[in-house]
Design an enzyme around this catalytic site. Structure first.
Site, PDB file in Angstrom:
ATOM      1  CE  LYS A  12       4.956   7.149   0.176  1.00 58.80           C
ATOM      2  NZ  LYS A  12       4.299   6.929  -1.096  1.00 58.80           N
ATOM      3  CG  ASP A 142       2.735   5.294   2.981  1.00 59.38           C
ATOM      4  OD1 ASP A 142       2.923   4.133   2.605  1.00 59.38           O
ATOM      5  OD2 ASP A 142       1.849   6.121   2.334  1.00 59.38           O
TER       6      ASP A 142
HETATM    7  O1  C5P Z   1      -3.130   2.721   5.091  1.00 60.26           O
HETATM    8  P1  C5P Z   1      -3.754   4.092   4.567  1.00 60.26           P
HETATM    9  O2  C5P Z   1      -4.471   4.695   5.541  1.00 60.26           O
HETATM   10  O3  C5P Z   1      -2.692   4.640   4.024  1.00 60.26           O
HETATM   11  O4  C5P Z   1      -4.441   3.623   3.246  1.00 60.26           O
HETATM   12  C1  C5P Z   1      -5.398   4.304   2.536  1.00 60.26           C
HETATM   13  C2  C5P Z   1      -6.044   3.666   1.744  1.00 60.26           C
HETATM   14  O5  C5P Z   1      -5.267   3.184   0.587  1.00 60.26           O
HETATM   15  C3  C5P Z   1      -6.858   2.527   2.168  1.00 60.26           C
HETATM   16  O6  C5P Z   1      -7.972   2.717   2.911  1.00 60.26           O
HETATM   17  C4  C5P Z   1      -6.989   1.424   0.978  1.00 60.26           C
HETATM   18  O7  C5P Z   1      -7.986   1.955   0.329  1.00 60.26           O
HETATM   19  C5  C5P Z   1      -5.866   1.732   0.127  1.00 60.26           C
HETATM   20  N1  C5P Z   1      -4.674   0.800   0.495  1.00 60.26           N
HETATM   21  C6  C5P Z   1      -4.669  -0.506  -0.071  1.00 60.26           C
HETATM   22  N2  C5P Z   1      -3.705  -1.514   0.202  1.00 60.26           N
HETATM   23  C7  C5P Z   1      -2.701  -1.110   0.977  1.00 60.26           C
HETATM   24  C8  C5P Z   1      -2.669   0.130   1.578  1.00 60.26           C
HETATM   25  C9  C5P Z   1      -3.542   1.448   1.228  1.00 60.26           C
HETATM   26  O8  C5P Z   1      -5.771  -0.967  -0.571  1.00 60.26           O
HETATM   27  N3  C5P Z   1      -1.668  -1.902   1.226  1.00 60.26           N
END
Ligand code: C5P
Length: 300
Positions: A12, A142
């Site tokens: 993406k 994602d």
């Molecule tokens: O959800 P994902 O594991 O991809 O997110 C990785 C990190 O990115 C999270 O632990 C957080 O630190 C940050 N994040 C965030 N806000 C979001 C998505 C991700 O702060 N909406």
């Protein structure tokens, strides 16, 4: 039930990424437009004995990836088995990687989405897209979009999705960096350097997508994580400038970076941009892709 299933999954790029306040768990409120692009991974899922879960990677960045329970793809397979209460299943997963690792193109989330689709088919579970979406959201912000594909608006943590009507095909050139960036580190840098604003997506960007107007889309690309990504990898500013000087319609850091995305006017133009960018020492490799494409799906 099949003995093996192959799934293709896209990468993406965020055409817009607006970052707002944090919630109680420290996640940021997002307003984003995702587009699925043809630079993708392929997953082979082979049936294995009860409780026998294995994971292997080949290709782009394979040597850097863990193959134990810390990998999102492995967690996806086990979460699915647990969700349906099946202790009699197992799977051997082989991933052919093209999506850059730690590149801001959702490579890890793409593989997790592909594993959900592959194992659901392999184990004959027949789960609905909605159930897979709910499981995906538990794995990462994602993952639901990598199941859906196309072009979509993402709100909340990025998992509340609304498909977006678009016209035409968009041609992209991606400049890969020598080292990756950690998503949490980029969000931490954002918190240090920015006052969270509203998360509204520019109207001009939505209009450009509806009209299939690539120059207008190029002008409207935006990413609130671009400045923090550049603060952590200053070379990215040069990469973005080089692409614009070479005639890109728009240039933006993809997601939390460090991959830089350049919008081209045509497939031939994306080749020209790739040639111009490949000579810069700050760029490890260039890739081309088009979008939008479908989300994770079983290959026939
Ligand atoms: O959800 P994902 O594991 O991809 O997110 C990785 C990190 O990115 C999270 O632990 C957080 O630190 C940050 N994040 C965030 N806000 C979001 C998505 C991700 O702060 N909406």
């Amino acid at each position: 039930m099949n003995n093996s299933v192959r799934v293709r999954v896209p990468a993406k790029v965020n055409l817009a990424l607006r970052v707002g306040q944090t919630d109680a768990q420290g996640f940021h409120e997002l307003g984003t437009v995702f587009q699925a692009v043809s630079l993708g991974d392929e997953i082979l899922a082979e049936d294995a004995g009860p409780g026998d879960f294995k994971l292997a990677f080949h290709g782009e960045g394979a040597a850097f990836l863990p193959v134990d329970d810390t990998n999102l793809a492995m967690r996806a397979a086990k979460l699915l088995a647990q969700h349906v209460g099946r202790t009699d299943v197992g799977v051997h997963l082989t991933v052919r990687k093209r999506i850059p690792v730690a590149g801001g193109m959702a490579g890890g989330s793409a593989d997790a989405a592909a594993v959900l689709v592959a194992c659901s088919a392999l184990w004959g579970l027949g789960l609905s897209r909605e159930e897979l979406h709910t499981l995906g959201a538990q794995l990462g912000s994602d993952v639901p979009f990598m199941l859906m594909g196309g072009t979509a608006i993402g709100t909340g943590r990025g998992v509340d999705l609304a498909p977006l009507m678009t016209s035409g095909t968009y041609h992209w050139t991606f400049a890969l960096s020598h080292s990756g960036l950690s998503t949490p580190a980029v969000f931490r840098e954002f918190d240090k350097m920015s006052q969270p604003d509203d998360t509204e997506i520019p109207h001009a960007l939505i209009e450009a997508l509806r009209a299939g107007d690539a120059p207008a889309l190029g002008a409207a690309l935006c990413n609130d994580l671009e400045a923090p990504a550049i603060a952590l990898q200053p070379t990215l500013a040069h990469t973005l400038r080089l692409g614009l000087e070479a005639g890109a319609l728009g240039a933006v850091v993809s997601g939390s970076g460090p991959t830089c995305a350049f919008l081209a006017g045509s497939e031939a133009h994306s080749h020209e941009l790739a040639e111009s960018l490949a000579v810069f020492s700050g760029v490890r490799a260039v890739r081309r892709a088009y979008g939008p494409v479908a989300g994770a799906q079983v290959m026939s």
